[in-house]
Write a protein that holds these residues in place. Structure first.
Motif, PDB file in Angstrom:
ATOM      1  N   LEU A 391      10.241  -6.612  -1.287  1.00  0.00           N
ATOM      2  CA  LEU A 391       8.845  -6.660  -0.881  1.00  0.00           C
ATOM      3  C   LEU A 391       8.304  -5.257  -0.603  1.00  0.00           C
ATOM      4  O   LEU A 391       8.823  -4.519   0.239  1.00  0.00           O
ATOM      5  CB  LEU A 391       8.686  -7.525   0.379  1.00  0.00           C
ATOM      6  CG  LEU A 391       8.811  -9.038   0.199  1.00  0.00           C
ATOM      7  CD1 LEU A 391       8.698  -9.748   1.539  1.00  0.00           C
ATOM      8  CD2 LEU A 391       7.751  -9.563  -0.768  1.00  0.00           C
ATOM      9  N   GLU A 392       7.241  -4.912  -1.323  1.00  0.00           N
ATOM     10  CA  GLU A 392       6.472  -3.721  -0.992  1.00  0.00           C
ATOM     11  C   GLU A 392       5.237  -4.196  -0.249  1.00  0.00           C
ATOM     12  O   GLU A 392       4.465  -4.998  -0.776  1.00  0.00           O
ATOM     13  CB  GLU A 392       6.072  -2.977  -2.252  1.00  0.00           C
ATOM     14  CG  GLU A 392       7.225  -2.351  -3.015  1.00  0.00           C
ATOM     15  CD  GLU A 392       6.705  -1.540  -4.200  1.00  0.00           C
ATOM     16  OE1 GLU A 392       5.866  -0.652  -3.971  1.00  0.00           O
ATOM     17  OE2 GLU A 392       7.124  -1.835  -5.326  1.00  0.00           O
ATOM     18  N   PHE A 393       5.049  -3.717   0.964  1.00  0.00           N
ATOM     19  CA  PHE A 393       3.972  -4.274   1.770  1.00  0.00           C
ATOM     20  C   PHE A 393       3.185  -3.194   2.487  1.00  0.00           C
ATOM     21  O   PHE A 393       3.627  -2.047   2.627  1.00  0.00           O
ATOM     22  CB  PHE A 393       4.541  -5.253   2.792  1.00  0.00           C
ATOM     23  CG  PHE A 393       5.340  -4.604   3.897  1.00  0.00           C
ATOM     24  CD1 PHE A 393       4.757  -4.356   5.138  1.00  0.00           C
ATOM     25  CD2 PHE A 393       6.661  -4.232   3.693  1.00  0.00           C
ATOM     26  CE1 PHE A 393       5.482  -3.760   6.152  1.00  0.00           C
ATOM     27  CE2 PHE A 393       7.399  -3.639   4.707  1.00  0.00           C
ATOM     28  CZ  PHE A 393       6.809  -3.396   5.938  1.00  0.00           C
ATOM     29  N   VAL A 394       2.001  -3.574   2.893  1.00  0.00           N
ATOM     30  CA  VAL A 394       1.160  -2.721   3.740  1.00  0.00           C
ATOM     31  C   VAL A 394       0.743  -3.547   4.947  1.00  0.00           C
ATOM     32  O   VAL A 394       0.844  -4.778   4.956  1.00  0.00           O
ATOM     33  CB  VAL A 394      -0.090  -2.214   2.991  1.00  0.00           C
ATOM     34  CG1 VAL A 394       0.294  -1.370   1.789  1.00  0.00           C
ATOM     35  CG2 VAL A 394      -0.967  -3.392   2.563  1.00  0.00           C
ATOM     36  N   ILE A 395       0.271  -2.862   5.965  1.00  0.00           N
ATOM     37  CA  ILE A 395      -0.205  -3.543   7.169  1.00  0.00           C
ATOM     38  C   ILE A 395      -1.668  -3.180   7.400  1.00  0.00           C
ATOM     39  O   ILE A 395      -2.008  -2.011   7.598  1.00  0.00           O
ATOM     40  CB  ILE A 395       0.618  -3.157   8.410  1.00  0.00           C
ATOM     41  CG1 ILE A 395       2.077  -3.572   8.225  1.00  0.00           C
ATOM     42  CG2 ILE A 395       0.040  -3.828   9.656  1.00  0.00           C
ATOM     43  CD1 ILE A 395       2.951  -3.287   9.438  1.00  0.00           C
ATOM     44  N   GLY A 396      -2.530  -4.201   7.308  1.00  0.00           N
ATOM     45  CA  GLY A 396      -3.933  -4.021   7.652  1.00  0.00           C
ATOM     46  C   GLY A 396      -4.111  -4.226   9.142  1.00  0.00           C
ATOM     47  O   GLY A 396      -3.532  -5.154   9.717  1.00  0.00           O
TER      48      GLY A 396
END
Length: 496
Positions: A391-396
């Motif tokens: 998983l490549e993820f970002v946090i908004g």
């Protein structure tokens, strides 16, 4: 499993008194749903229950706690309206508060009672069930052989060893606290999970001097450290909390006709301290009621926390056996809506045509703590996402400290994190403490369940001015970060 004879608990041979297709043990949310669904197809279904024929939610959980919170919120709003130029003096009638909790609880319970009363008497057995070595169900003077068994025995408050004897009448649990006829002057709450937080804050707002203790520096089981720290900050504005404390002893002191509870503990700095007051509310979680049932005689194996192994999370079925363990009894996700779905699905599975049986899929993980500000978790947790190398993820992120409508309402303390997958443009999960969190949580759960993209979410209308506009801000932050790797919280701080 359809045996014709067996041996009772006192080793006396006894003939089977009843053969049934399905036996449901436990009449809470999961048990009642199982019984109703199975009864639509099969005539020879029985339901066995000890104690009240209602649900944990109605009797000692969701509903009475929310009734107490409703009274507490009114008191809090009146006591803290000075900033708006509205000045009031509040008088809290503890007896009336607690009486309303029980009266309204009885109102909700009456609907369940009406439903249970409509079931045929010969299908309801009031008593404690035990499964003997032959796999037969012993209850009262009956010995029942069932082709399929659904276990829905619920859960009970967990009490650390020795505490009940040491604290005596000064000890309260989530099962007994709503039987108080008046508000105490002081209370210690042990445990900062959902139950502990909700009740500690409610009693504080109703004028009780409350001290909340917890073994770790964590509230509501939050797994995102930034959200946890923000929750602690927001709640500390009105709650006295000693997090990271180790309790070394509990007990009571008797002086003539009065009893005083005490707790000895080491605080987070290792200093020895003592609390004294009227009562101790033990909110250290709940445990499933399965250990003494005898499920091992059905081939069910339990782990070291009494959770059944080889459990289907859709139906509660144990492997490919004729045994189903549903609701709080399986300790999977002890929430009413999960228990309801598991009971419904198990009730369908015991029918002949299981291929066409309607099985409710596991719901998107979703939890709400009804403290103020509310705490919500949806979907995958941050550690679960971080542990998946694919998983490549970002946090908004959005802070509610200066969010427009939140500030207008005077509820501007909170933080929302949305975890999103860069490859799919989909929401993986979210964690939040803040105003209107229950509604934001529902929107995010719907988005995950229906596989909506970030673009889909941002294409929907957000009315101005609402607290829900904060959700749009976080979604826009996700969109902005989709082209850059996830950085630490500190690296993002300048964005807000």
């Amino acid at each position: 499993m359809n045996k014709q004879s067996g041996t009772t608990a006192d080793n006396t041979p006894h003939e089977v008194t009843r053969n049934v297709s399905v036996a449901v043990i436990g009449a809470g949310t999961a048990g009642q749903n199982s019984f109703r669904q199975a009864s639509k197809i099969k005539d020879d279904v029985v339901i066995i229950n000890e104690g009240f024929w209602t649900t944990t939610c109605v009797a000692v959980g969701c509903m009475p706690s929310k009734l107490l919170i409703a009274a507490a919120d009114r008191a809090h709003d009146a006591n803290h309206s000075g900033d708006f130029g509205v000045h009031a003096t509040v008088k809290i009638d503890g007896k009336q508060v607690m009486q309303r909790v029980r009266d309204e609880r009885s109102h909700f319970a009456s609907y369940i009672k009406k439903q249970v009363d409509s079931w045929p008497d010969h299908k309801k057995i009031d008593g404690r069930a035990h499964i003997n070595e032959q796999g037969l169900i012993e209850v009262n003077d009956e010995l029942i052989a069932a082709e399929q068994i659904i276990v829905a025995t619920g859960s009970s408050p967990f009490i650390p060893d020795g505490w009940a004897d040491k604290l005596g009448d000064t000890m309260l649990t989530s099962d007994s606290v709503f039987e108080l006829t008046d508000l105490p002057n002081s209370m210690a709450v042990v445990g900062a999970g959902a139950i502990g937080l909700e009740l500690a804050q409610a009693f504080t707002r109703l004028g009780v001097e409350v001290t909340l203790l917890n073994r770790v520096k964590q509230v509501a089981g939050l797994k995102d450290n930034d959200i946890n720290q923000k929750a602690i900050e927001c709640l500390s504005h009105e709650l006295t909390m000693h997090l990271g404390s180790k309790i070394t002893d509990v007990g009571q002191k008797v002086n003539k006709d009065t009893q005083t509870a005490f707790i000895e503990y080491e605080d987070s700095a290792g200093e020895s301290r003592q609390w004294q007051g009227d009562c101790v509310l033990v909110a250290t979680g709940r445990r499933n009621n399965i250990k003494q049932l005898g499920v091992e005689h059905l081939g069910v194996e339990l782990d070291d926390k009494n959770r059944p192994k080889n459990l289907s999370k859709k139906t509660g079925q144990i492997g490919d056996s004729d045994i189903y363990i549903v609701g709080d009894a399986n300790a999977h996700i002890p929430l009413l809506h999960v228990a309801s779905d598991e009971g419904y699905s198990a009730g369908n599975m015991v029918c002949e045509n299981t291929e066409d049986a309607y099985i409710r899929p596991p719901a998107t993980p979703f939890s709400i703590v009804f403290c103020s500000p509310q705490i919500v978790n949806v979907g995958m947790s941050l550690p679960e996402i971080q542990e998946d190398p694919e998983l490549e993820f970002v946090i908004g992120r959005v802070s509610f400290d200066n969010q427009g409508r939140s500030r207008v309402m005077g509820v501007n303390c909170g933080l929302l994190h949305i975890y999103a997958c860069k490859k799919t443009d989909r929401i993986l999960g979210a964690s939040m403490v803040g105003p209107d969190a229950e509604y934001i949580g529902h929107i995010l759960a719907t988005a995950i369940t229906n596989d909506l993209s970030i673009k889909d979410m941002l294409d929907t209308p957000f009315y101005h001015p609402t607290i829900l506009e904060g959700l749009r801000t976080a979604l826009r932050d996700v969109q902005d970060k989709m082209e850059i790797p996830y950085q630490s919280q500190d690296a993002q701080e300048d964005n807000f």
